[in-house]
Design an enzyme around this catalytic site. Structure first.
Site, mmCIF file in Angstrom:
data_model
loop_
_atom_site.group_PDB
_atom_site.id
_atom_site.type_symbol
_atom_site.label_atom_id
_atom_site.label_comp_id
_atom_site.label_asym_id
_atom_site.label_seq_id
_atom_site.Cartn_x
_atom_site.Cartn_y
_atom_site.Cartn_z
ATOM 1 C CD GLN A 3 -2.923 0.903 0.131
ATOM 2 O OE1 GLN A 3 -3.531 -0.216 -0.419
ATOM 3 N NE2 GLN A 3 -3.354 2.063 -0.495
ATOM 4 C CE LYS A 8 7.994 -1.557 -3.304
ATOM 5 N NZ LYS A 8 8.346 -2.937 -4.001
ATOM 6 C CG ASP A 14 13.786 -6.363 -7.914
ATOM 7 O OD1 ASP A 14 13.049 -6.523 -6.927
ATOM 8 O OD2 ASP A 14 14.641 -7.076 -8.114
ATOM 9 C CG PHE A 64 11.047 -0.243 4.169
ATOM 10 C CD1 PHE A 64 10.618 0.741 3.575
ATOM 11 C CD2 PHE A 64 11.250 -1.241 3.516
ATOM 12 C CE1 PHE A 64 10.897 1.097 2.255
ATOM 13 C CE2 PHE A 64 11.520 -1.409 2.129
ATOM 14 C CZ PHE A 64 11.292 -0.057 1.321
ATOM 15 N N GLY A 65 13.575 -1.750 6.090
ATOM 16 C CA GLY A 65 14.623 -2.359 5.213
ATOM 17 C C GLY A 65 15.979 -1.823 5.906
ATOM 18 C CE1 TYR A 66 20.569 -4.309 4.221
ATOM 19 C CE2 TYR A 66 18.707 -4.362 2.539
ATOM 20 C CZ TYR A 66 19.769 -5.163 3.152
ATOM 21 O OH TYR A 66 19.994 -6.253 2.897
ATOM 22 N NE ARG A 88 9.806 2.876 -2.930
ATOM 23 C CZ ARG A 88 10.988 1.942 -2.343
ATOM 24 N NH1 ARG A 88 11.471 0.986 -3.015
ATOM 25 N NH2 ARG A 88 11.255 2.522 -1.147
HETATM 26 P P1 IMP Z 1 11.787 -4.269 -3.231
HETATM 27 O O1 IMP Z 1 12.229 -4.711 -4.515
HETATM 28 O O2 IMP Z 1 11.319 -2.947 -3.209
HETATM 29 O O3 IMP Z 1 11.003 -5.171 -2.633
HETATM 30 O O4 IMP Z 1 13.155 -4.169 -2.387
HETATM 31 C C1 IMP Z 1 13.859 -5.265 -2.105
HETATM 32 C C2 IMP Z 1 14.484 -4.937 -0.697
HETATM 33 O O5 IMP Z 1 15.381 -3.817 -0.977
HETATM 34 C C3 IMP Z 1 13.704 -4.791 0.223
HETATM 35 O O6 IMP Z 1 13.446 -5.966 1.223
HETATM 36 C C4 IMP Z 1 14.628 -3.957 1.365
HETATM 37 O O7 IMP Z 1 15.525 -4.884 2.292
HETATM 38 C C5 IMP Z 1 15.550 -3.098 0.272
HETATM 39 N N1 IMP Z 1 14.867 -1.952 0.105
HETATM 40 C C6 IMP Z 1 14.305 -1.445 -0.731
HETATM 41 N N2 IMP Z 1 13.873 -0.366 -0.834
HETATM 42 C C7 IMP Z 1 14.282 0.328 0.348
HETATM 43 C C8 IMP Z 1 14.189 1.769 0.973
HETATM 44 O O8 IMP Z 1 13.776 2.596 0.537
HETATM 45 N N3 IMP Z 1 14.920 1.692 2.162
HETATM 46 C C9 IMP Z 1 15.457 0.633 2.804
HETATM 47 N N4 IMP Z 1 15.488 -0.687 2.144
HETATM 48 C C10 IMP Z 1 14.815 -0.892 0.886
#
Ligand code: IMP
Length: 193
Positions: free
Chosen positions: A10, A12, A68, A148-150, A177
């Site tokens: 949601q 994204k 991706d 989120f993520g890193y 993004r």
């Molecule tokens: P996705 O392709 O958007 O699913 O991203 C793949 C992976 O990259 C995610 O599971 C995160 O670990 C990392 N990632 C993608 N975008 C971000 C961000 O904006 N911040 C931090 N980690 C990210």
């Protein structure tokens, strides 16, 4: 124009709808009743984005786009890259992924890294790719709690806060993004003129 975005995330969807408002209606996978676990088995971001977009086009017939993203660390030969989500194992565990990356980079002076997003669009039988990049550094410790993520260990160039410290409103104006989506949006807007 109406396009399917191959996601059920949601956040994204909101981000993309905001940027493309006015010229394109973007709908999610739920809106076309797709609940499939779409394969992402390529070894590049471009390959995965195309694989997801082609899956939707082939199975459901809609024009669509997919994204991706990967974190590419210079001193690690661009790892974790396309494997960013699964860096520490199949569990998609962000804490474990950050811990592994900080451990791998212990003692390294070169902390240069970049987030790279690739969007694959399939429209009227043609395929297009759009790329967004944000350059920065991997910090030595986690800082901040948003995102989120890193995000807690990535500090974009020309900023003194990590993505997780600056908050989503600022992050979403400068992120990888956002850059890719702005390029997609500019392309789509020329078609509706
Ligand atoms: P996705 O392709 O958007 O699913 O991203 C793949 C992976 O990259 C995610 O599971 C995160 O670990 C990392 N990632 C993608 N975008 C971000 C961000 O904006 N911040 C931090 N980690 C990210």
């Amino acid at each position: 124009m109406k396009l399917v975005f191959a996601t059920n995330n949601q956040h994204k969807l909101d981000e993309v709808q905001k940027i493309t408002a006015g010229h394109t209606e973007i709908v999610s996978l739920a809106a076309i009743d797709c609940h499939d676990d779409i394969p992402e088995t390529a070894d590049t971001l471009e390959g995965n984005a195309l694989q997801k977009a082609r899956y939707i086009k082939d199975k459901f017939g809609y024009d669509c786009f997919a994204d991706d993203t990967g974190l590419e660390v210079e001193a690690l030969n661009n790892a974790p890259g396309v494997y960013s989500a699964r860096y520490a194992g199949p569990g998609h565990d962000s804490e474990a992924n950050m811990k592994k990356l900080l451990r791998e980079m212990e003692g390294m002076e070169n902390r240069k890294a970049r987030f790279r997003t690739v969007i694959a669009l399939i429209l009227d039988g043609k395929e297009y790719l759009f790329e967004g990049i944000v350059n920065g550094q991997i910090t030595k410790d986690k800082r901040g709690t948003s995102g989120f993520g890193y995000d807690p260990i990535f500090m974009p160039d020309n900023h003194t806060k990590t993505f997780a410290e600056m908050g989503n409103d600022i992050k979403n104006t400068i992120s990888h993004r956002a850059e890719a989506v702005k390029k997609l949006s500019a392309f789509l807007s020329t078609l509706s003129e």
